[in-house]
Design an enzyme around this catalytic site. Sequence first.
Site, mmCIF file in Angstrom:
data_model
loop_
_atom_site.group_PDB
_atom_site.id
_atom_site.type_symbol
_atom_site.label_atom_id
_atom_site.label_comp_id
_atom_site.label_asym_id
_atom_site.label_seq_id
_atom_site.Cartn_x
_atom_site.Cartn_y
_atom_site.Cartn_z
ATOM 1 N N TYR A 136 53.087 17.398 -66.928
ATOM 2 C CA TYR A 136 54.460 17.318 -66.709
ATOM 3 C C TYR A 136 54.924 16.038 -66.148
ATOM 4 O O TYR A 136 55.889 15.610 -66.279
ATOM 5 C CB TYR A 136 55.103 18.576 -65.658
ATOM 6 C CG TYR A 136 55.184 19.741 -66.531
ATOM 7 C CD1 TYR A 136 54.279 20.579 -66.564
ATOM 8 C CD2 TYR A 136 56.734 20.130 -66.477
ATOM 9 C CE1 TYR A 136 54.620 21.783 -67.299
ATOM 10 C CE2 TYR A 136 56.861 21.487 -66.948
ATOM 11 C CZ TYR A 136 55.804 22.195 -67.510
ATOM 12 O OH TYR A 136 56.067 23.501 -68.108
ATOM 13 N N LYS A 188 40.026 25.105 -64.931
ATOM 14 C CA LYS A 188 39.227 25.062 -66.336
ATOM 15 C C LYS A 188 38.227 24.196 -65.932
ATOM 16 O O LYS A 188 38.115 23.332 -66.777
ATOM 17 C CB LYS A 188 40.177 24.751 -67.373
ATOM 18 C CG LYS A 188 39.512 24.987 -68.751
ATOM 19 C CD LYS A 188 39.627 26.374 -69.198
ATOM 20 C CE LYS A 188 38.773 26.565 -70.743
ATOM 21 N NZ LYS A 188 38.460 28.051 -70.994
ATOM 22 N N ASP A 222 41.901 31.149 -68.662
ATOM 23 C CA ASP A 222 42.175 32.092 -69.870
ATOM 24 C C ASP A 222 41.855 33.520 -69.240
ATOM 25 O O ASP A 222 42.348 34.416 -69.431
ATOM 26 C CB ASP A 222 41.183 31.653 -70.863
ATOM 27 C CG ASP A 222 39.801 31.059 -70.541
ATOM 28 O OD1 ASP A 222 39.592 31.090 -69.270
ATOM 29 O OD2 ASP A 222 38.868 31.041 -71.598
ATOM 30 N N ASP A 246 52.908 27.142 -65.169
ATOM 31 C CA ASP A 246 53.916 27.467 -66.119
ATOM 32 C C ASP A 246 53.743 28.703 -67.029
ATOM 33 O O ASP A 246 54.444 29.700 -67.006
ATOM 34 C CB ASP A 246 54.255 26.286 -66.997
ATOM 35 C CG ASP A 246 55.469 26.672 -67.730
ATOM 36 O OD1 ASP A 246 56.508 27.111 -67.434
ATOM 37 O OD2 ASP A 246 55.400 26.281 -68.963
ATOM 38 N N ASP A 250 54.862 33.325 -66.528
ATOM 39 C CA ASP A 250 55.451 33.971 -67.278
ATOM 40 C C ASP A 250 55.000 35.538 -67.658
ATOM 41 O O ASP A 250 55.844 36.323 -67.623
ATOM 42 C CB ASP A 250 55.792 33.175 -68.829
ATOM 43 C CG ASP A 250 57.092 32.464 -68.902
ATOM 44 O OD1 ASP A 250 57.593 32.015 -67.950
ATOM 45 O OD2 ASP A 250 57.613 32.156 -70.108
#
Length: 354
Positions: A136, A188, A222, A246, A250
């Site tokens: 971002y 990750k 993941d 982000d 959700d």
Amino acid sequence: MRYSIAVMPGDGTGPEVINEGLKVLDAAAARAGFSYELTHYDFGGARYLRTGETLPDSAISELGAHDAILLGAIGHPEVKPGVLELGILLKARFALDLYINLRPVKLFPGVETPIKDKGPKEIDFVVVRENTEGLYASTGGFLKKGTPDEIAVQDSINTRKGVERCIRYAYDYALRDDRHNQLTLVGKTNVLTFAWDLWWRAFNEVGDADYPKVRREYAHVDATCMWFVKNPEWFDVIVTDNMFGDIITDLGAMIQGGMGVAAGGNLHPGKIGMFEPIGGSAPKYTGQNVINPLAAIGAVQMMLDYLGERDAAGWVEKGIINAVSKMQSLNAGHMGMGTDEVGDLVAKFVANKG
Ligand code: IPM
Ligand code: MN
């Protein structure tokens, strides 16, 4: 105590849900014995269409002088996607250095979750998302733009300072009396070996030096998506970068019952926090008194907690749980009552010392 609060109702159903949030704030203040002063700002799509202005620099310093900002929703069907998101929401995050995005994922009793066999006991965790860096940060660029050889680079910026302050906040959060002293780093490390090497070292060095009481875990992002669905009870507090945060929040919002109840805070701890229902402006429901205000009321709850009014925050949460038990559904148009009635219900519950 007297708090100064900036209110930005914004677009679509934002003003309606903020009204209900303010009702509840009023009831909480009367009961807890604090006072507050509201300053309204009309930033949003309508103002942008009128004046071409999103969030001017002069507004940033004004906003920054408050203890907290309560935001309704930003998003207007006639404004090109990205203009308001970048010009208002992201601008406020960066200009006010709101480096934490705090997203509780808590399933309230009576709220339906799409996750089979899981209930409020299993779905109760908090995501601490870094909010000013990563992908971002908007650094990168084009090479040979518009040609067949075009190259687009979007950098992920991870500073030791930025990562460390976020990790420290998450450790502190894990030590709260309403948490279970477990912090999971979500990253990750197996592929993104520069960024996540830095995160990994900061996570462990800070933990070793200052947070011996916090249990440390690590999960790849993941796999985290898989665990959210399969074993959400494995999580207590999560810390992660901007982009991963982000995405997983959700998913978190869905397992806690959807956008009708999900709230978030953008914080510069100790300085200022901006609180919002995360569901968006839902323009098609505007002005019909059918939108669910519980997420905005949840944003008020988070604001109270941030301001240190933890008792008041607790009453509001109980008020939300009580309202849920009386609503037919949490979906707009199917609540079995109007937006204002839901707000009244929570405000009354808070006022009557429920
Ligand atoms: C969020 C939103 C924002 C983000 C958008 C609207 C810029 O999705 O708060 O999660 O990507 O951070
Ligand atoms: Mn998002």
